[in-house]
Design a protein around this motif. Structure first.
Motif, short mmCIF file in Angstrom:
data_model
loop_
_atom_site.label_atom_id
_atom_site.label_comp_id
_atom_site.label_asym_id
_atom_site.label_seq_id
_atom_site.Cartn_x
_atom_site.Cartn_y
_atom_site.Cartn_z
N TRP A 66 0.85 -1.19 0.00
CA TRP A 66 0.00 0.00 0.00
C TRP A 66 0.88 1.23 0.00
O TRP A 66 2.08 1.14 0.24
CB TRP A 66 -0.98 -0.02 1.17
CG TRP A 66 -0.49 0.56 2.46
CD1 TRP A 66 -0.74 1.82 2.93
CD2 TRP A 66 0.33 -0.06 3.45
NE1 TRP A 66 -0.13 1.99 4.15
CE2 TRP A 66 0.53 0.85 4.49
CE3 TRP A 66 0.93 -1.32 3.56
CZ2 TRP A 66 1.30 0.57 5.61
CZ3 TRP A 66 1.69 -1.61 4.67
CH2 TRP A 66 1.87 -0.67 5.69
N VAL A 67 0.25 2.37 -0.28
CA VAL A 67 0.96 3.64 -0.32
C VAL A 67 0.44 4.50 0.83
O VAL A 67 -0.76 4.75 0.94
CB VAL A 67 0.75 4.36 -1.66
CG1 VAL A 67 1.44 5.71 -1.66
CG2 VAL A 67 1.24 3.49 -2.82
N ALA A 68 1.36 4.93 1.68
CA ALA A 68 1.00 5.84 2.76
C ALA A 68 0.67 7.21 2.16
O ALA A 68 1.30 7.62 1.17
CB ALA A 68 2.16 5.96 3.75
N ALA A 69 -0.30 7.88 2.72
CA ALA A 69 -0.75 9.16 2.18
C ALA A 69 0.40 10.15 1.98
O ALA A 69 0.48 10.81 0.95
CB ALA A 69 -1.82 9.77 3.08
N HIS A 70 1.31 10.24 2.94
CA HIS A 70 2.40 11.22 2.83
C HIS A 70 3.47 10.80 1.82
O HIS A 70 4.38 11.56 1.52
CB HIS A 70 3.01 11.50 4.20
CG HIS A 70 3.78 10.36 4.77
ND1 HIS A 70 3.18 9.30 5.42
CD2 HIS A 70 5.11 10.11 4.79
CE1 HIS A 70 4.11 8.44 5.81
NE2 HIS A 70 5.28 8.91 5.44
N GLU A 71 3.38 9.57 1.30
CA GLU A 71 4.34 9.10 0.30
C GLU A 71 3.72 9.00 -1.09
O GLU A 71 4.36 8.52 -2.03
CB GLU A 71 4.89 7.73 0.72
CG GLU A 71 5.73 7.81 1.99
CD GLU A 71 6.02 6.46 2.61
OE1 GLU A 71 5.33 5.48 2.28
OE2 GLU A 71 6.93 6.41 3.45
N ALA A 72 2.49 9.47 -1.25
CA ALA A 72 1.77 9.32 -2.52
C ALA A 72 2.50 9.99 -3.69
O ALA A 72 2.45 9.50 -4.81
CB ALA A 72 0.36 9.87 -2.40
N SER A 73 3.17 11.09 -3.43
CA SER A 73 3.84 11.79 -4.52
C SER A 73 5.29 11.34 -4.73
O SER A 73 5.96 11.81 -5.64
CB SER A 73 3.81 13.30 -4.26
OG SER A 73 4.56 13.60 -3.10
#
Length: 108
Positions: A66-73
């Motif tokens: 999964w992708v953590a919200a703060h690592e989305a970019s």
């Protein structure tokens, strides 16, 4: 089950890898570039992953990646340690991330 101790052992077995605490968590680096972290309660890890591949991984195995919200970019993906099949899979994931951070001289 794969543990944070397994992550540490495999990561530190890769050439010129060091461990450094940053943001109150263990991080693993090669030539000063971070390639893995053990966030939160050390039940997951974050590794480098090209965004295109990351999307495919998350769609194919959402129970594992999964992708953590703060690592989305950024080009990072999270991995649930308990969902890994075995130490070979852990090693493959860490080695792939390590290769993305390692200088060309180590890849030869």
């Amino acid at each position: 089950m794969t543990t944070s101790d397994d992550v540490r052992a495999v990561a530190l077995s890769l050439p010129e890898t060091t461990e450094k605490i940053a943001w109150s968590m263990p991080t693993f680096r090669v030539a000063g570039k971070m390639f893995a972290t053990l966030p939160e309660d050390e039940t997951s890890m974050a590794v480098r992953c090209p965004k295109v591949e990351r999307e495919e991984l998350v769609l194919a195995e959402p129970g594992k990646f999964w992708v953590a919200a703060h690592e989305a970019s950024s080009a990072w993906v999270r991995v649930r340690l308990a969902a890994l099949d075995d130490l070979d899979e852990l090693r493959d994931i860490l080695l792939d991330s390590w290769r993305q951070a390692a200088p060309a001289s180590l890849l030869e």
